[in-house]
Write an enzyme that holds these catalytic residues in place. Structure first.
Site, mmCIF file in Angstrom:
data_model
loop_
_atom_site.group_PDB
_atom_site.id
_atom_site.type_symbol
_atom_site.label_atom_id
_atom_site.label_comp_id
_atom_site.label_asym_id
_atom_site.label_seq_id
_atom_site.Cartn_x
_atom_site.Cartn_y
_atom_site.Cartn_z
ATOM 1 N N ARG A 28 1.179 -1.055 -0.279
ATOM 2 C CA ARG A 28 0.366 -0.204 -0.102
ATOM 3 C C ARG A 28 0.783 1.180 0.000
ATOM 4 N NH1 ARG A 28 -3.822 -0.600 4.410
ATOM 5 N NH2 ARG A 28 -4.558 -2.400 3.556
ATOM 6 N N ARG A 32 -3.373 6.806 1.164
ATOM 7 C CA ARG A 32 -3.900 8.083 1.169
ATOM 8 C C ARG A 32 -3.252 8.906 2.230
ATOM 9 N NH1 ARG A 32 -9.657 5.157 3.879
ATOM 10 N NH2 ARG A 32 -8.161 3.418 4.057
ATOM 11 N N ARG A 41 -6.854 11.049 -5.885
ATOM 12 C CA ARG A 41 -7.820 10.699 -6.374
ATOM 13 C C ARG A 41 -9.569 11.390 -6.076
ATOM 14 N NH1 ARG A 41 -10.050 6.277 -1.534
ATOM 15 N NH2 ARG A 41 -11.864 6.591 -1.444
ATOM 16 N N ASP A 78 -7.099 -2.616 -7.243
ATOM 17 C CA ASP A 78 -7.877 -3.219 -5.732
ATOM 18 C C ASP A 78 -7.563 -4.676 -6.012
ATOM 19 O OD1 ASP A 78 -9.899 -1.997 -3.769
ATOM 20 O OD2 ASP A 78 -11.178 -3.982 -4.400
ATOM 21 N N TYR A 154 -15.344 -11.829 0.301
ATOM 22 C CA TYR A 154 -16.361 -10.199 0.158
ATOM 23 C C TYR A 154 -17.550 -10.822 -0.618
ATOM 24 C CZ TYR A 154 -12.384 -7.715 1.131
ATOM 25 O OH TYR A 154 -10.895 -7.172 2.418
#
Length: 367
Positions: A28, A32, A41, A78, A154
């Site tokens: 990652r 962010r 973004r 992703d 998921y």
């Protein structure tokens, strides 16, 4: 044809070949915690738009490389691209993570799912090629996918979960339905990763984020078995270059021997596994990647450097170690702190790759 690779330290370590110092990248690493990522973004509009536009995906992939002396880039995407391509309606809600409009709960739901191909995810392949050219041979590019088990969690839960009750109920009550789902996912992931390799990825990582929630027997049957199926179907050499494969099961340290036997070139370790013990158990078979606690990056420079040294010393002398976090970097980390870690790995790692007396004896043919 792509530009010639200038820094192959990461690939060499994965293949247990000599390196000058320990290579490092961070899971990652584009995310962010970087203000430039947050700006990109915002410009893209939302997370999925960021992923599905190759120019934006390339922009954010390169952002950490402009700040830090990393030894690899990883495709910005992703893990849920495959379920999205299967028509489940992926979306994201603020503060709640990924969700699907359609959960997979029955045999009929599984039967209705297609096996996806690289063409179904052409925007990912386009991003891989765009990024590879933009890197200009600076460092290698890692492609990736979620493991079948992790993707299935998921899909069956309909999004993130704390108790995984739906997929575990399926696993115990109707295991044949879950196996059918996992087989479709394994075939889809194999096609997806081979597509990334043909598009320009130089190494592959399989993220088995939720494998560690399983018991030992269930891990073997419902997670590792399908990763082994994928590994056996991957392109392992392309354009004269070997394509190393990394398997990362979070909380999977108790199964290292089984994971190594599945055929990857390297195993990723989270911070709950001692890297020295892992090397003693499987280091003759595979390289190891990891495994500092990501929360170390909340500490100051001196603490970060001390903890880096502890991990390097834990692995010890010789190649076969790629330094990484034990999981993804947290969003509230100060952007200066990864630099402290990366610079410390390169500086402190060099001494673990200097020839030792025994190595010199071997080179000189001495007993």
């Amino acid at each position: 044809m792509f530009p010639e690779l200038k820094n192959d330290r990461f690939l060499r370590a994965l293949l247990k070949q000599p390196v000058d110092t320990t290579p490092v990248w961070m899971m990652r690493q584009a995310g962010r915690y970087l203000p430039e990522y947050r700006a990109s973004r915002a410009n893209a509009g939302d997370f999925l738009s960021l992923c599905k536009n190759d120019a934006f995906a390339c922009e954010v992939t390169l952002q950490p490389l402009k700040r830090y002396k990393l030894d690899a880039a990883i495709l910005f995407s992703d893990i849920l691209t495959i379920p999205d391509a299967m028509g489940l309606g992926l979306y994201f809600e603020a503060g709640e993570g990924p969700k699907f409009k359609h959960a997979v709960r029955s045999k009929a739901d599984v039967d209705a799912l297609p096996v996806t191909t690289a063409d179904d995810l052409d925007y990912v392949m386009k991003a891989v090629t765009t990024i590879r050219h933009a890197l200009n041979g600076h460092v290698p590019l890692i492609g990736f996918s979620g493991s079948p088990w992790t993707l299935a969690t998921y899909m069956v839960e309909g999004g993130s979960s704390k108790d995984f009750r739906h997929i575990k109920a399926m696993m115990y009550q109707t295991p044949e339905v879950l196996r059918a789902l996992l087989d479709k996912l394994a075939r889809s992931v194999t096609e997806y990763l081979n597509g990334q390799i043909l598009a320009g990825a130089q190494a592959i990582q399989i993220f088995d984020t939720w494998g560690g929630i399983l018991s030992g027997p269930m891990y073997q049957q419902f997670s590792l078995l399908y990763m082994k199926q994928i590994i056996s179907g991957l392109i392992r050499e392309h354009q004269g270059q070997k394509i190393p494969v990394i398997v990362f099961t979070k909380n999977g340290g108790q199964w290292l021997e089984n994971m190594a036997a599945a055929g990857p070139d390297a195993l990723g370790l989270d911070w709950t596994t001692d890297i020295g013990e892992a090397r003693a158990r499987v280091g003759h078979q595979v390289a190891l990647q990891g495994n500092i606690d990501p929360c170390v990056l909340y500490a100051d420079k001196e603490v970060i450097e001390r903890e880096v040294e502890n991990v390097l010393a834990g692995f010890g002398h010789g190649t076969g170690h790629v330094f990484n976090l034990g999981h993804g970097i947290h969003q509230f980390v100060h952007p200066d702190h990864p630099k402290y870690l990366i610079d410390a790995v390169h500086r402190l790692g060099a001494k673990y790759h200097e020839p030792q007396f025994d190595d010199l004896d071997a080179l000189n043919g001495l007993d």
